[in-house]
Structure formats: structure tokens, C-alpha cells
Enzyme design. Structure first.
Site, mmCIF file in Angstrom:
data_model
loop_
_atom_site.group_PDB
_atom_site.id
_atom_site.type_symbol
_atom_site.label_atom_id
_atom_site.label_comp_id
_atom_site.label_asym_id
_atom_site.label_seq_id
_atom_site.Cartn_x
_atom_site.Cartn_y
_atom_site.Cartn_z
ATOM 1 N N GLN A 129 41.791 50.969 46.358
ATOM 2 C CA GLN A 129 42.042 50.304 47.637
ATOM 3 C C GLN A 129 42.108 51.349 48.746
ATOM 4 O O GLN A 129 43.180 51.781 49.138
ATOM 5 C CB GLN A 129 43.367 49.534 47.541
ATOM 6 C CG GLN A 129 43.712 48.725 48.750
ATOM 7 C CD GLN A 129 42.984 47.409 48.795
ATOM 8 O OE1 GLN A 129 42.607 46.871 47.775
ATOM 9 N NE2 GLN A 129 42.786 46.901 49.980
ATOM 10 N N PHE A 130 40.941 51.754 49.264
ATOM 11 C CA PHE A 130 40.927 52.791 50.298
ATOM 12 C C PHE A 130 41.633 52.336 51.574
ATOM 13 O O PHE A 130 42.119 53.159 52.354
ATOM 14 C CB PHE A 130 39.494 53.251 50.610
ATOM 15 C CG PHE A 130 38.706 52.299 51.472
ATOM 16 C CD1 PHE A 130 38.685 52.454 52.851
ATOM 17 C CD2 PHE A 130 37.986 51.257 50.908
ATOM 18 C CE1 PHE A 130 37.956 51.587 53.643
ATOM 19 C CE2 PHE A 130 37.255 50.398 51.683
ATOM 20 C CZ PHE A 130 37.240 50.553 53.066
ATOM 21 N N THR A 131 41.754 51.032 51.789
ATOM 22 C CA THR A 131 42.376 50.535 53.017
ATOM 23 C C THR A 131 43.873 50.823 53.088
ATOM 24 O O THR A 131 44.477 50.636 54.139
ATOM 25 C CB THR A 131 42.124 49.025 53.203
ATOM 26 O OG1 THR A 131 42.699 48.313 52.107
ATOM 27 C CG2 THR A 131 40.635 48.722 53.300
#
Length: 143
Positions: free
Chosen positions: A76-78
Site C-alpha cells: 500500500q504505497f499510499t
């Protein structure tokens, strides 16, 4: 490295309509969204895996280690969104895929090394997540 952990009674990750990972525990499990930044390394992945495995957020103040709860790991890069300016998030703090992918894998492997039953999403894919949050209990961890 950051992990958003949710206590769940079920969680499924699909890509293109196909289920690629799922947990349906007898009771409780964890969904771990993992974000990687530029300065992260395998040691941080190991330390954060230990935190998640021994975190006492299940019923009766128990950990996943105590009840052998399964864990679904999803990249989950966000989690590294910077929303300080304007209306469009910046993703500059998120590590590029070539750096992040092996560290998400190292996090999942560290959990397995501790004895966890681990399912994963597909790094970089457009994933659809279905979950039943239990409690709800959601905890943000960082090392």
C-alpha cells in the site's frame, strides 16, 4: 516502513476478478497494509513483522501469535501520501517498486518465519480488497 493493521473476521484480495489471497479465520485474523519508504531495509521489515505478530489487539488482549491468527499482507504505497499542500497527494516519500517489492516480500517472509499463516496480494496490481473489520480495530504502526 509503515503498516496499517486491521483486525478482521475475513479478508480477500482479488486482481481482475480472481482471488489471489484470502483469510477466513476461525475467529480473528489481521489485514496488514504495508507501505515502504526510501530508507527502509530488511531489518525494519523484520522488526515490524514482529510488532504485528505480537501486537495484542485480538480478543482478550491476545496477539496473532497467541491464537495463530492468519494475516493477509497487501502492499500500500499510499500510506506515504503527503497531503500537506493543495488537493493532490504527493507520493514522493513512497519507495519505487524496485525497492518496495522485495521489502514487502521480506515482511511477509518474516511473519512466516515467526509461524504466521500468511496470504498476500500482488505487488503493483490494481487490487480489490474485501474485509470485515472486527471491532472495528485499526492500528497504525511505524518503525
Amino acid at each position: 516502513m509503515r503498516v496499517l493493521v486491521q483486525r478482521v473476521t475475513s479478508a480477500t484480495v482479488s486482481v481482475g476478478g480472481d482471488v489471489v489471497g484470502a483469510i477466513r479465520p476461525d475467529g480473528q485474523g489481521l489485514l496488514a497494509f504495508v507501505g515502504i519508504t526510501h530508507s527502509d531495509d530488511p531489518d525494519k521489515a523484520r522488526r515490524l513483522a514482529e510488532k504485528v505478530w505480537y501486537l495484542r489487539i485480538l480478543a482478550d488482549e491476545r496477539s496473532a501469535a497467541d491464537v495463530n491468527a492468519p494475516i493477509l499482507v497487501v502492499s500500500q504505497f499510499t500510506l506515504y501520501a503527503d497531503t500537506a499542500k493543495g488537493r493532490r497527494p504527493s507520493w514522493n516519500a513512497a519507495a519505487p517498486g524496485a525497492v518496495a517489492e522485495p521489502l514487502v516480500a521480506a515482511f511477509a517472509e518474516a511473519l512466516r518465519g515467526l509461524g504466521a499463516q500468511v496470504q498476500t496480494g500482488v505487488f503493483g496490481a490494481n487490487m480489490q480488497i474485501e474485509l470485515v473489520n472486527d471491532g472495528p480495530v485499526t492500528v497504525f504502526l511505524e518503525v
